[in-house]
Design an enzyme around this catalytic site. Structure first.
Site, PDB file in Angstrom:
ATOM      1  CG  LEU A  65      -0.151  12.566   8.814  1.00  7.64           C
ATOM      2  CD1 LEU A  65      -0.062  12.874  10.311  1.00  7.64           C
ATOM      3  CD2 LEU A  65       0.814  13.456   8.030  1.00  7.64           C
ATOM      4  CB  ALA A  90       8.531   0.034   8.405  1.00  5.61           C
ATOM      5  CG  HIS A 143       5.403 -28.669  26.018  1.00  4.03           C
ATOM      6  ND1 HIS A 143       5.955 -29.009  24.804  1.00  4.03           N
ATOM      7  CD2 HIS A 143       4.469 -29.597  26.311  1.00  4.03           C
ATOM      8  CE1 HIS A 143       5.373 -30.111  24.361  1.00  4.03           C
ATOM      9  NE2 HIS A 143       4.454 -30.502  25.262  1.00  4.03           N
TER      10      HIS A 143
HETATM   11  P1  FAD Z   1       8.106   6.401   3.250  1.00  2.78           P
HETATM   12  O1  FAD Z   1       7.271   5.504   4.071  1.00  2.78           O
HETATM   13  O2  FAD Z   1       8.234   6.102   1.802  1.00  2.78           O
HETATM   14  O3  FAD Z   1       7.504   7.852   3.452  1.00  2.78           O
HETATM   15  C1  FAD Z   1       7.987   8.967   2.752  1.00  2.78           C
HETATM   16  C2  FAD Z   1       6.916  10.045   2.743  1.00  2.78           C
HETATM   17  O4  FAD Z   1       7.506  11.253   2.282  1.00  2.78           O
HETATM   18  C3  FAD Z   1       5.749   9.763   1.794  1.00  2.78           C
HETATM   19  O5  FAD Z   1       4.533   9.865   2.478  1.00  2.78           O
HETATM   20  C4  FAD Z   1       5.861  10.863   0.730  1.00  2.78           C
HETATM   21  O6  FAD Z   1       4.592  11.313   0.251  1.00  2.78           O
HETATM   22  C5  FAD Z   1       6.555  11.969   1.501  1.00  2.78           C
HETATM   23  N1  FAD Z   1       7.277  12.920   0.678  1.00  2.78           N
HETATM   24  C6  FAD Z   1       8.184  12.657  -0.307  1.00  2.78           C
HETATM   25  N2  FAD Z   1       8.687  13.808  -0.803  1.00  2.78           N
HETATM   26  C7  FAD Z   1       8.075  14.813  -0.130  1.00  2.78           C
HETATM   27  C8  FAD Z   1       8.188  16.235  -0.188  1.00  2.78           C
HETATM   28  N3  FAD Z   1       9.036  16.852  -1.011  1.00  2.78           N
HETATM   29  N4  FAD Z   1       7.392  16.962   0.641  1.00  2.78           N
HETATM   30  C9  FAD Z   1       6.543  16.359   1.501  1.00  2.78           C
HETATM   31  N5  FAD Z   1       6.425  15.037   1.615  1.00  2.78           N
HETATM   32  C10 FAD Z   1       7.183  14.265   0.808  1.00  2.78           C
HETATM   33  N6  FAD Z   1       8.782  -2.684   5.437  1.00  2.78           N
HETATM   34  C11 FAD Z   1       8.740  -3.406   6.576  1.00  2.78           C
HETATM   35  O7  FAD Z   1       9.562  -3.207   7.473  1.00  2.78           O
HETATM   36  N7  FAD Z   1       7.785  -4.378   6.764  1.00  2.78           N
HETATM   37  C12 FAD Z   1       6.867  -4.654   5.812  1.00  2.78           C
HETATM   38  O8  FAD Z   1       6.021  -5.533   6.009  1.00  2.78           O
HETATM   39  C13 FAD Z   1       6.903  -3.919   4.599  1.00  2.78           C
HETATM   40  N8  FAD Z   1       6.007  -4.176   3.625  1.00  2.78           N
HETATM   41  C14 FAD Z   1       6.039  -3.427   2.469  1.00  2.78           C
HETATM   42  C15 FAD Z   1       5.136  -3.720   1.465  1.00  2.78           C
HETATM   43  C16 FAD Z   1       5.147  -2.998   0.299  1.00  2.78           C
HETATM   44  C17 FAD Z   1       4.155  -3.311  -0.794  1.00  2.78           C
HETATM   45  C18 FAD Z   1       6.082  -1.927   0.132  1.00  2.78           C
HETATM   46  C19 FAD Z   1       6.085  -1.101  -1.122  1.00  2.78           C
HETATM   47  C20 FAD Z   1       6.998  -1.639   1.123  1.00  2.78           C
HETATM   48  C21 FAD Z   1       6.997  -2.394   2.297  1.00  2.78           C
HETATM   49  N9  FAD Z   1       7.915  -2.168   3.311  1.00  2.78           N
HETATM   50  C22 FAD Z   1       7.890  -2.906   4.454  1.00  2.78           C
HETATM   51  C23 FAD Z   1       8.931  -1.114   3.198  1.00  2.78           C
HETATM   52  C24 FAD Z   1       8.494   0.142   3.985  1.00  2.78           C
HETATM   53  O9  FAD Z   1       7.234   0.569   3.511  1.00  2.78           O
HETATM   54  C25 FAD Z   1       9.526   1.250   3.829  1.00  2.78           C
HETATM   55  O10 FAD Z   1      10.811   0.755   4.191  1.00  2.78           O
HETATM   56  C26 FAD Z   1       9.175   2.423   4.723  1.00  2.78           C
HETATM   57  O11 FAD Z   1       7.900   2.938   4.408  1.00  2.78           O
HETATM   58  C27 FAD Z   1      10.214   3.534   4.603  1.00  2.78           C
HETATM   59  O12 FAD Z   1       9.855   4.575   5.427  1.00  2.78           O
HETATM   60  P2  FAD Z   1      10.329   6.068   5.150  1.00  2.78           P
HETATM   61  O13 FAD Z   1       9.826   6.867   6.308  1.00  2.78           O
HETATM   62  O14 FAD Z   1      11.763   6.104   4.846  1.00  2.78           O
HETATM   63  O15 FAD Z   1       9.594   6.520   3.803  1.00  2.78           O
END
Ligand code: FAD
Ligand code: NAD
Length: 467
Positions: free
Chosen positions: A38, A321, A445
Site C-alpha cells: 500500500l 501528497a 531565540h
Molecule cells: P499515487 O500515490 O500515485 O497512488 C495511486 C495508486 O493507485 C498506486 O499505488 C497505483 O498502483 C494504484 N492504482 C492505479 N490504477 C489502479 C487500478 N486500476 N486498480 C488498483 N490500483 C490502481 N509529493 C509531496 O507532497 N512531497 C514530496 O516530497 C514528494 N516527493 C516525490 C518524489 C518523487 C520521486 C515523486 C515521483 C513524487 C513525489 N511527490 C511528492 C508527489 C506524490 O508522490 C504524489 O503527489 C502523490 O503520491 C499522489 O497521490 P495519489 O494518491 O493521487 O496517487
C-alpha cells in the site's frame, strides 16, 4: 458478491486517507490496490524514499565537507552504497506496514489487484494470480495517481534512460547522470547523486530551476547547487535521447538553436507526471476525461458519473501528497453531507534540497502580472544567530504583503528547515493575519524562525532591529 458503501481505487496518500476517513465515518469501505504494498507513489517510489536518500546523503556530505570545521575529525570515511539503499528500503517498509496496520485497525477490506469498472456500480478486480473478484459499491473514489511523463524523442527504457523510480533502486553508484528537467524531481535527484560523487548535469528548458516557484528561489538554488558541483544548463530543449548500451546520450539545443550532445551513465527523465487511468475501464462508466487526460471533476470532486468521485494526481492541479490527502478528507466528508473546504491557493510547496525551499501564496512574478501592489520584507539567514551557530547561513525569507491592509500575499523561503518553517506562514495566509501581527508575537531565540519574524517586520514597514 460483496457490497460496499464506499470503494476507493488506489492506495496512495489520496486513496488510503480517503479509505480511513470513510471507515471513521461508519461507511463499509473497500480499498483496491494493484501493487503488492500500500502507499502508492508517495510511500513506495516518491516522497518517502527520496527523503530517506536525501537525509543519508546530507549526513555524508556534512561528514565530508563540514565536520572538520566543527572540530570533528576522523579518517577512512566511505559510503556503503548497499546499506544506503537497504536503509531506504527499510524506511519504505516501515511506512507500508504502518498502512497495513491502519487498514486492519479501521476494518477496511483491502483487495490486492487491478480494479476495472464494468459500469458505474460494479468493479472487477484481477489479482497477481489472475484470480477475479467482483464487487458492488454505492460510491467510488478514483485515486489512481500519476506516472512519469516524457517528451518527444525520449523513450524511457528503464535501463539507461530512466525515471525517478529506477534512480531510487540503483544497484551501484553511477559515475555520471544527466537529468532532463530542473523541476522538483530534477533538483532533489541532483542533490542525492551529487553528494555521493556522481557527476550531475541538469538540462532545463526554462530560464530557471524550479521555475514554477518565485524566481528568486530558483536563481538562489542555482547558485548553491552550482557551487556544490552540479552542472546546470538552462534554456536547453532536449529533443532526443539514445541508449548506447553501457551509456546514454542526449541531444539538445539552446534558444539560438545551437545543437549539443552529452553522454553519461544514465539519463534521468524528470519532465513532469501524467494522470494514470490505464486499466480502470472508464469507458464502461459515465466518467469523462479532460483534454489533458485528467479525470474531469466539479468543485465537489464529483466526476461526470454522480456516484464516482476522484482525487489526487489523477485530477491534476498540484501533484503533491498533501493536496491528495486534503482532497481525500474533503471528498468523504462531502459524501457524508458535511461542509469541509480546501483553499487551493494556500497549499504549500516544498523542495527538499539543502537548503530547503518552501513557498505559499503568490509569487512576485504573479503579483506583477496581475498588477497587484505589494510590500516586500526580505531577511537573510546569514545574520541569524542560530543559522550562524549551525553554519546554515545560505538563503532568505521573503514576505509579500498588501501595502494598505498588511494582509500576507505570499511567503517564500530558501534556507535551513524551510520545509517546517512554512507551516506558520500557511496559517498566516489562511486566516488573513497581517504582516504586523505575524511580527508582533514572540519567537524563541535563537531559532531559524526569527528570520520569518524579521521579514514580517520589514514587510509591515518597520525596520528590523537586527540588520
Ligand atoms: P499515487 O500515490 O500515485 O497512488 C495511486 C495508486 O493507485 C498506486 O499505488 C497505483 O498502483 C494504484 N492504482 C492505479 N490504477 C489502479 C487500478 N486500476 N486498480 C488498483 N490500483 C490502481 N509529493 C509531496 O507532497 N512531497 C514530496 O516530497 C514528494 N516527493 C516525490 C518524489 C518523487 C520521486 C515523486 C515521483 C513524487 C513525489 N511527490 C511528492 C508527489 C506524490 O508522490 C504524489 O503527489 C502523490 O503520491 C499522489 O497521490 P495519489 O494518491 O493521487 O496517487
Ligand atoms: P516539474 O513539472 O516540477 O518539472 C519538470 C521540468 O522539466 C520543468 O522545469 C520543465 O521546464 C522541464 N522540461 C520539460 N520539457 C523539457 C525539455 N524538452 N528539455 C528540458 N527540460 C524540459 O516535474 P517533475 O520534477 O518531474 O515532478 C513531477 C511532479 O512530482 C511535480 O508535480 C511535483 O509536484 C511532484 N514532486 C513533488 C516533490 C515535492 O513536493 N518535494 C518532489 C518530487 C516530485
Amino acid at each position: 458478491m460483496e457490497e460496499f458503501d464506499i470503494t476507493v481505487i488506489g492506495s496512495g496518500p489520496g486513496g488510503y486517507v480517503a479509505a480511513i476517513r470513510s471507515a471513521q465515518l461508519g461507511y463499509k469501505t473497500a480499498l483496491i490496490e494493484k501493487y503488492s504494498t500500500l502507499g502508492g507513489t508517495c510511500t513506495n517510489v516518491g516522497c518517502i524514499p527520496t527523503k530517506a536518500l536525501l537525509d543519508t546523503t546530507h549526513h555524508y556530505a556534512d561528514a565530508l565537507k563540514r565536520f572538520e570545521n566543527h572540530g570533528i575529525e576522523f579518517s577512512d570515511l566511505h559510503l556503503n552504497f548497499e546499506q544506503v539503499f537497504k536503509r531506504k528500503a527499510d524506511v519504505v517498509t516501515k511506512n507500508t506496514q504502518g498502512l497495513d496496520f491502519l487498514m486492519r485497525k479501521n476494518k477496511i477490506k483491502v483487495f490486492q489487484g487491478t480494479g476495472t469498472f464494468l459500469n458505474n456500480e460494479f468493479v472487477k478486480i484481477i489479482n497477481a494470480e489472475q484470480q477475479e473478484t467482483f464487487i458492488r459499491s454505492d460510491k467510488f473514489i478514483i485515486a489512481t495517481g500519476s506516472k512519469p511523463a516524457t517528451i518527444p524523442g525520449v523513450t524511457i527504457d528503464k535501463k539507461r534512460i530512466i525515471t525517478s523510480t529506477e534512480a531510487l533502486a540503483m544497484q551501484e553508484k553511477p559515475k555520471s547522470i544527466i537529468i532532463i528537467g530542473g523541476g522538483v524531481i530534477g533538483v532533489e535527484m541532483a542533490s542525492i547523486f551529487n553528494r555521493i560523487g556522481t557527476k550531475v548535469t541538469i538540462l532545463e528548458y526554462a530560464d530557471n530551476l524550479i521555475a514554477a516557484m518565485d524566481q528568486e528561489l530558483g536563481s538562489t538554488l542555482t547558485k548553491i547547487l552550482t557551487k556544490e558541483g552540479v552542472e546546470i544548463k538552462l534554456q536547453q530543449a532536449v529533443y532526443k535521447a539514445e541508449n548506447l548500451g553501457d551509456k546514454a546520450k542526449v541531444y539538445f539545443k539552446n534558444k539560438q538553436g545551437a545543437e549539443q550532445e552529452l553522454t553519461a551513465d544514465y539519463i534521468l527523465v524528470a519532465v513532469g507526471r501524467k494522470p494514470y487511468v490505464n486499466s480502470l475501464g472508464l469507458e464502461n462508466t459515465n466518467v469523462e476525461l479532460n483534454t489533458n487526460g485528467t479525470v474531469k471533476v466539479n468543485d465537489q470532486l464529483q466526476t461526470t458519473a454522480s456516484n464516482i468521485f476522484a482525487i489526487g494526481d489523477v485530477i491534476g492541479g498540484a501533484m503533491l501528497a498533501h493536496k491528495a490527502e486534503e482532497e481525500a478528507v474533503f471528498v468523504v466528508e462531502r459524501i457524508d453531507g458535511q461542509k469541509p473546504h480546501i483553499n487551493y491557493d494556500r497549499i504549500p510547496s516544498v523542495v527538499y534540497t539543502w537548503p530547503e525551499v518552501a513557498s505559499v501564496g503568490a509569487t512576485e512574478e504573479e503579483l506583477k502580472k496581475r498588477e497587484i501592489k505589494y510590500n516586500v520584507g526580505k531577511f537573510p539567514f546569514a545574520v541569524n544567530a542560530r543559522a550562524r551557530a549551525g553554519m546554515e547561513t545560505d538563503g532568505f525569507v521573503k514576505v509579500l504583503s498588501d501595502p494598505k491592509y498588511g494582509e500576507l500575499l505570499g511567503v517564500h523561503i530558501i534556507g535551513a528547515r524551510a520545509a517546517d518553517l512554512i507551516a506558520q506562514a500557511v496559517i498566516g495566509l489562511e486566516y488573513e493575519v497581517t504582516a504586523k501581527d505575524m511580527a508582533s508575537v514572540c519567537y524563541a531565540h535563537p531559532t531559524y524562525s526569527e528570520v520569518l519574524k524579521e521579514a514580517y517586520t520589514m514587510a509591515s514597514g518597520k525596520p528590523s532591529v537586527n540588520i
